[in-house]
Motif scaffolding. Structure first.
Motif, PDB file in Angstrom:
ATOM      1  N   SER A  66       0.678  -1.107  -0.174  1.00  0.00           N
ATOM      2  CA  SER A  66      -0.248  -0.293   0.094  1.00  0.00           C
ATOM      3  C   SER A  66       0.781   1.812   0.402  1.00  0.00           C
ATOM      4  CB  SER A  66      -1.387   0.080   0.923  1.00  0.00           C
ATOM      5  OG  SER A  66      -0.272  -0.173   2.267  1.00  0.00           O
ATOM      6  N   VAL A  67       2.303   1.341   0.363  1.00  0.00           N
ATOM      7  CA  VAL A  67       2.839   2.224   0.298  1.00  0.00           C
ATOM      8  C   VAL A  67       3.272   3.181  -0.834  1.00  0.00           C
ATOM      9  CG1 VAL A  67       4.807   3.205   1.331  1.00  0.00           C
ATOM     10  CG2 VAL A  67       3.570   1.593   2.581  1.00  0.00           C
ATOM     11  N   ALA A  68       3.612   1.954  -2.179  1.00  0.00           N
ATOM     12  CA  ALA A  68       3.896   2.603  -3.320  1.00  0.00           C
ATOM     13  C   ALA A  68       2.566   2.835  -4.088  1.00  0.00           C
ATOM     14  CB  ALA A  68       4.323   0.814  -3.519  1.00  0.00           C
ATOM     15  N   HIS A  69       1.339   2.502  -3.460  1.00  0.00           N
ATOM     16  CA  HIS A  69       0.649   3.272  -4.040  1.00  0.00           C
ATOM     17  C   HIS A  69       0.617   4.935  -3.742  1.00  0.00           C
ATOM     18  CE1 HIS A  69      -1.969   0.061  -5.987  1.00  0.00           C
ATOM     19  NE2 HIS A  69      -1.706  -0.462  -4.305  1.00  0.00           N
ATOM     20  N   PHE A  70       1.046   5.379  -2.918  1.00  0.00           N
ATOM     21  CA  PHE A  70       0.878   6.487  -2.208  1.00  0.00           C
ATOM     22  C   PHE A  70       2.836   7.308  -2.103  1.00  0.00           C
ATOM     23  CE2 PHE A  70      -2.650   5.210  -0.946  1.00  0.00           C
ATOM     24  CZ  PHE A  70      -3.353   5.523  -0.478  1.00  0.00           C
ATOM     25  N   GLY A 108       6.184  14.454   1.428  1.00  0.00           N
ATOM     26  CA  GLY A 108       6.205  13.538   3.571  1.00  0.00           C
ATOM     27  C   GLY A 108       7.911  13.857   4.553  1.00  0.00           C
ATOM     28  N   MET A 109       8.287  13.087   3.172  1.00  0.00           N
ATOM     29  CA  MET A 109       9.810  12.435   4.228  1.00  0.00           C
ATOM     30  C   MET A 109      10.841  13.434   4.459  1.00  0.00           C
ATOM     31  SD  MET A 109       9.259   9.323   5.925  1.00  0.00           S
ATOM     32  CE  MET A 109      10.598   9.198   6.122  1.00  0.00           C
ATOM     33  N   GLN A 110      11.111  14.409   3.606  1.00  0.00           N
ATOM     34  CA  GLN A 110      11.664  15.726   2.626  1.00  0.00           C
ATOM     35  C   GLN A 110      11.371  16.772   3.602  1.00  0.00           C
ATOM     36  OE1 GLN A 110      10.633  17.059  -1.409  1.00  0.00           O
ATOM     37  NE2 GLN A 110      11.760  15.806  -2.129  1.00  0.00           N
ATOM     38  N   ALA A 111      10.269  17.302   4.299  1.00  0.00           N
ATOM     39  CA  ALA A 111      10.051  17.821   6.083  1.00  0.00           C
ATOM     40  C   ALA A 111      10.601  17.105   6.722  1.00  0.00           C
ATOM     41  CB  ALA A 111       8.654  18.291   5.704  1.00  0.00           C
ATOM     42  N   GLY A 112      11.543  16.223   6.574  1.00  0.00           N
ATOM     43  CA  GLY A 112      10.968  15.654   7.994  1.00  0.00           C
ATOM     44  C   GLY A 112      10.574  15.326   8.999  1.00  0.00           C
ATOM     45  N   PRO A 113      11.274  14.614  10.115  1.00  0.00           N
ATOM     46  CA  PRO A 113      10.529  14.267  11.171  1.00  0.00           C
ATOM     47  C   PRO A 113       9.275  15.235  11.613  1.00  0.00           C
ATOM     48  CG  PRO A 113      12.613  13.634  11.670  1.00  0.00           C
ATOM     49  CD  PRO A 113      12.519  14.671  10.353  1.00  0.00           C
ATOM     50  N   ASN A 114       7.700  15.152  12.425  1.00  0.00           N
ATOM     51  CA  ASN A 114       7.077  15.902  12.830  1.00  0.00           C
ATOM     52  C   ASN A 114       6.923  15.145  14.068  1.00  0.00           C
ATOM     53  OD1 ASN A 114       5.652  13.941  11.199  1.00  0.00           O
ATOM     54  ND2 ASN A 114       4.361  15.318  10.470  1.00  0.00           N
ATOM     55  N   PHE A 115       7.101  13.665  14.503  1.00  0.00           N
ATOM     56  CA  PHE A 115       6.280  12.660  16.160  1.00  0.00           C
ATOM     57  C   PHE A 115       6.893  12.317  16.094  1.00  0.00           C
ATOM     58  CE2 PHE A 115       3.408   9.711  16.557  1.00  0.00           C
ATOM     59  CZ  PHE A 115       2.822  10.333  17.835  1.00  0.00           C
ATOM     60  N   GLY A 116       7.767  12.778  17.560  1.00  0.00           N
ATOM     61  CA  GLY A 116       8.436  12.188  18.851  1.00  0.00           C
ATOM     62  C   GLY A 116       9.685  11.615  18.287  1.00  0.00           C
ATOM     63  N   GLY A 117      10.032  12.941  17.980  1.00  0.00           N
ATOM     64  CA  GLY A 117      12.269  13.465  17.612  1.00  0.00           C
ATOM     65  C   GLY A 117      11.950  12.375  16.361  1.00  0.00           C
ATOM     66  N   HIS A 118      11.547  10.883  15.612  1.00  0.00           N
ATOM     67  CA  HIS A 118      12.892  10.559  14.696  1.00  0.00           C
ATOM     68  C   HIS A 118      10.946  10.045  13.832  1.00  0.00           C
ATOM     69  CE1 HIS A 118      12.076   7.142  16.515  1.00  0.00           C
ATOM     70  NE2 HIS A 118      12.527   7.767  17.702  1.00  0.00           N
ATOM     71  N   PHE A 119      10.302  10.574  13.772  1.00  0.00           N
ATOM     72  CA  PHE A 119       8.930  10.070  13.081  1.00  0.00           C
ATOM     73  C   PHE A 119       8.490  10.952  12.268  1.00  0.00           C
ATOM     74  CE2 PHE A 119       9.163   6.815  16.458  1.00  0.00           C
ATOM     75  CZ  PHE A 119       8.867   5.625  16.378  1.00  0.00           C
ATOM     76  N   LEU A 141       4.713  11.516  10.390  1.00  0.00           N
ATOM     77  CA  LEU A 141       3.634  11.142  10.632  1.00  0.00           C
ATOM     78  C   LEU A 141       2.977  11.912   9.263  1.00  0.00           C
ATOM     79  CD1 LEU A 141       0.702   9.350  11.486  1.00  0.00           C
ATOM     80  CD2 LEU A 141       1.045  11.892  13.089  1.00  0.00           C
ATOM     81  N   ILE A 142       2.096  10.980   8.276  1.00  0.00           N
ATOM     82  CA  ILE A 142       1.977  11.586   6.425  1.00  0.00           C
ATOM     83  C   ILE A 142       0.642  11.593   6.762  1.00  0.00           C
ATOM     84  CG2 ILE A 142       2.838  12.122   3.851  1.00  0.00           C
ATOM     85  CD1 ILE A 142       4.799  10.479   4.789  1.00  0.00           C
ATOM     86  N   GLU A 143      -0.290  12.369   7.138  1.00  0.00           N
ATOM     87  CA  GLU A 143      -1.817  12.299   6.736  1.00  0.00           C
ATOM     88  C   GLU A 143      -2.071  12.658   5.344  1.00  0.00           C
ATOM     89  OE1 GLU A 143      -3.745  14.669   9.806  1.00  0.00           O
ATOM     90  OE2 GLU A 143      -1.912  15.288  10.680  1.00  0.00           O
ATOM     91  N   ILE A 144      -2.845  11.739   4.955  1.00  0.00           N
ATOM     92  CA  ILE A 144      -3.556  12.137   3.086  1.00  0.00           C
ATOM     93  C   ILE A 144      -4.858  12.108   3.509  1.00  0.00           C
ATOM     94  CG2 ILE A 144      -3.537  10.645   1.150  1.00  0.00           C
ATOM     95  CD1 ILE A 144      -1.353   9.419   2.051  1.00  0.00           C
ATOM     96  N   GLY A 145      -5.738  12.778   2.856  1.00  0.00           N
ATOM     97  CA  GLY A 145      -6.885  12.488   2.546  1.00  0.00           C
ATOM     98  C   GLY A 145      -8.084  12.409   1.136  1.00  0.00           C
ATOM     99  N   CYS A 146      -8.655  11.114   2.114  1.00  0.00           N
ATOM    100  CA  CYS A 146      -9.554   9.775   1.562  1.00  0.00           C
ATOM    101  C   CYS A 146     -11.280  10.546   1.125  1.00  0.00           C
ATOM    102  CB  CYS A 146      -9.598   8.558   1.763  1.00  0.00           C
ATOM    103  SG  CYS A 146      -9.904   8.776   3.494  1.00  0.00           S
ATOM    104  N   SER A 181     -14.656  14.912   4.802  1.00  0.00           N
ATOM    105  CA  SER A 181     -14.107  14.244   6.774  1.00  0.00           C
ATOM    106  C   SER A 181     -13.290  12.750   6.821  1.00  0.00           C
ATOM    107  CB  SER A 181     -15.334  14.369   7.415  1.00  0.00           C
ATOM    108  OG  SER A 181     -15.303  15.648   7.303  1.00  0.00           O
ATOM    109  N   CYS A 182     -12.912  12.279   5.259  1.00  0.00           N
ATOM    110  CA  CYS A 182     -12.223  10.985   5.848  1.00  0.00           C
ATOM    111  C   CYS A 182     -10.825  11.095   5.610  1.00  0.00           C
ATOM    112  CB  CYS A 182     -12.665  10.466   4.646  1.00  0.00           C
ATOM    113  SG  CYS A 182     -11.794   8.320   4.378  1.00  0.00           S
ATOM    114  N   PHE A 183      -9.476  10.654   6.691  1.00  0.00           N
ATOM    115  CA  PHE A 183      -7.776  10.756   6.627  1.00  0.00           C
ATOM    116  C   PHE A 183      -7.829  10.105   6.574  1.00  0.00           C
ATOM    117  CE2 PHE A 183      -9.301  14.726   7.138  1.00  0.00           C
ATOM    118  CZ  PHE A 183      -8.709  16.198   6.683  1.00  0.00           C
ATOM    119  N   PHE A 184      -6.012   8.673   6.021  1.00  0.00           N
ATOM    120  CA  PHE A 184      -5.676   8.094   6.777  1.00  0.00           C
ATOM    121  C   PHE A 184      -4.061   8.050   6.620  1.00  0.00           C
ATOM    122  CE2 PHE A 184      -5.452   7.696   2.307  1.00  0.00           C
ATOM    123  CZ  PHE A 184      -4.745   6.956   2.014  1.00  0.00           C
ATOM    124  N   ALA A 185      -3.376   7.683   7.049  1.00  0.00           N
ATOM    125  CA  ALA A 185      -2.268   8.448   8.204  1.00  0.00           C
ATOM    126  C   ALA A 185      -0.825   7.215   7.445  1.00  0.00           C
ATOM    127  CB  ALA A 185      -2.182   9.039   9.132  1.00  0.00           C
TER     128      ALA A 185
END
Length: 161
Positions: free
Chosen positions: A46-50, A57-68, A70-75, A78-82
Motif C-alpha cells: 500500500s505504501v507504493a500507491h502513495f 512528506g519525508m522531505q520535510a523531516g520528522p514531525n512526531f516523537g523526534g524521529h517519526f 506522520l503523513i496524513e492523506i485525505g480520502c 472528513s476522511c483521512f488516513f496516515a
C-alpha cells in the motif's frame, strides 16, 4: 443525608481522577531525535500507491516523537488516513487509525513528544452523536494505545479537540 454526601464525594472523586488521568504531551517527552537525513521506506504494498505523497512528506523531516514522520492523506470528505514512518530506518509503523472507521479523524502530535491524541466519530453507533478521544504513545517504536474515552455531541456535529 449521609448517602447523598457520599454520592457527591464519589462523583467528585471520579471526575477528578478521570481528568487527572488524561495524558499530557509534556509527560511523554522525546528522547531520541533524528540526526542526519530521513530514510525513505521501501515502496511496496500500500505504501507504493502513495509514493509521491510519502516522498514529499519525508522531505520535510520528522514531525512526531523526534524521529517519526506522520503523513496524513485525505480520502474524501472528513476522511483521512496516515502513514507513520520511522525516519531513522524507513520502517513503516502499523497505524490503526484512518478511513471511514475513524470518520472526522483529527490528530494532535509534535516533534517534542511521543504522545498522539486522536479524535473521531464512532460511526458504528449509527446515530452520529458519539465521538472517541484516544491517546497513543510511540516511545517504544510502535504505536501503543494508552487510553480512550467516548463522549456525546449534538447529532451530525463535528468531534472537536
Amino acid at each position: 443525608m449521609k448517602k447523598l454526601i457520599s454520592a457527591v464525594l464519589a462523583a467528585t472523586f471520579l471526575a477528578t481522577t478521570s481528568a487527572a488521568a488524561e495524558p499530557h504531551f509534556a509527560d511523554y517527552p522525546t528522547k531520541i531525535y533524528l540526526k542526519g537525513k530521513s530514510v525513505l521506506p521501501k515502496m511496496t504494498g500500500s505504501v507504493a500507491h502513495f509514493r509521491t505523497r510519502i516522498n514529499n512528506g519525508m522531505q520535510a523531516g520528522p514531525n512526531f516523537g523526534g524521529h517519526f514522520t506522520l503523513i496524513e492523506i485525505g480520502c474524501g470528505s472528513s476522511c483521512f488516513f496516515a502513514f507513520l514512518i520511522d525516519a531513522r530506518d524507513g520502517r513503516v509503523v502499523d497505524f490503526p487509525l484512518g478511513g471511514e472507521e475513524n470518520y472526522q479523524l483529527q490528530m494532535k502530535y509534535g516533534i517534542d513528544s511521543t504522545l498522539l491524541q486522536a479524535e473521531w466519530m464512532d460511526t458504528s453507533v449509527g446515530d452520529y452523536d458519539t465521538c472517541v478521544r484516544a491517546y497513543y504513545d510511540v516511545g517504544s517504536g510502535n504505536l501503543t494505545k494508552i487510553s480512550s474515552e467516548t463522549y456525546k455531541i449534538e447529532r451530525f456535529s463535528f468531534c472537536s479537540q
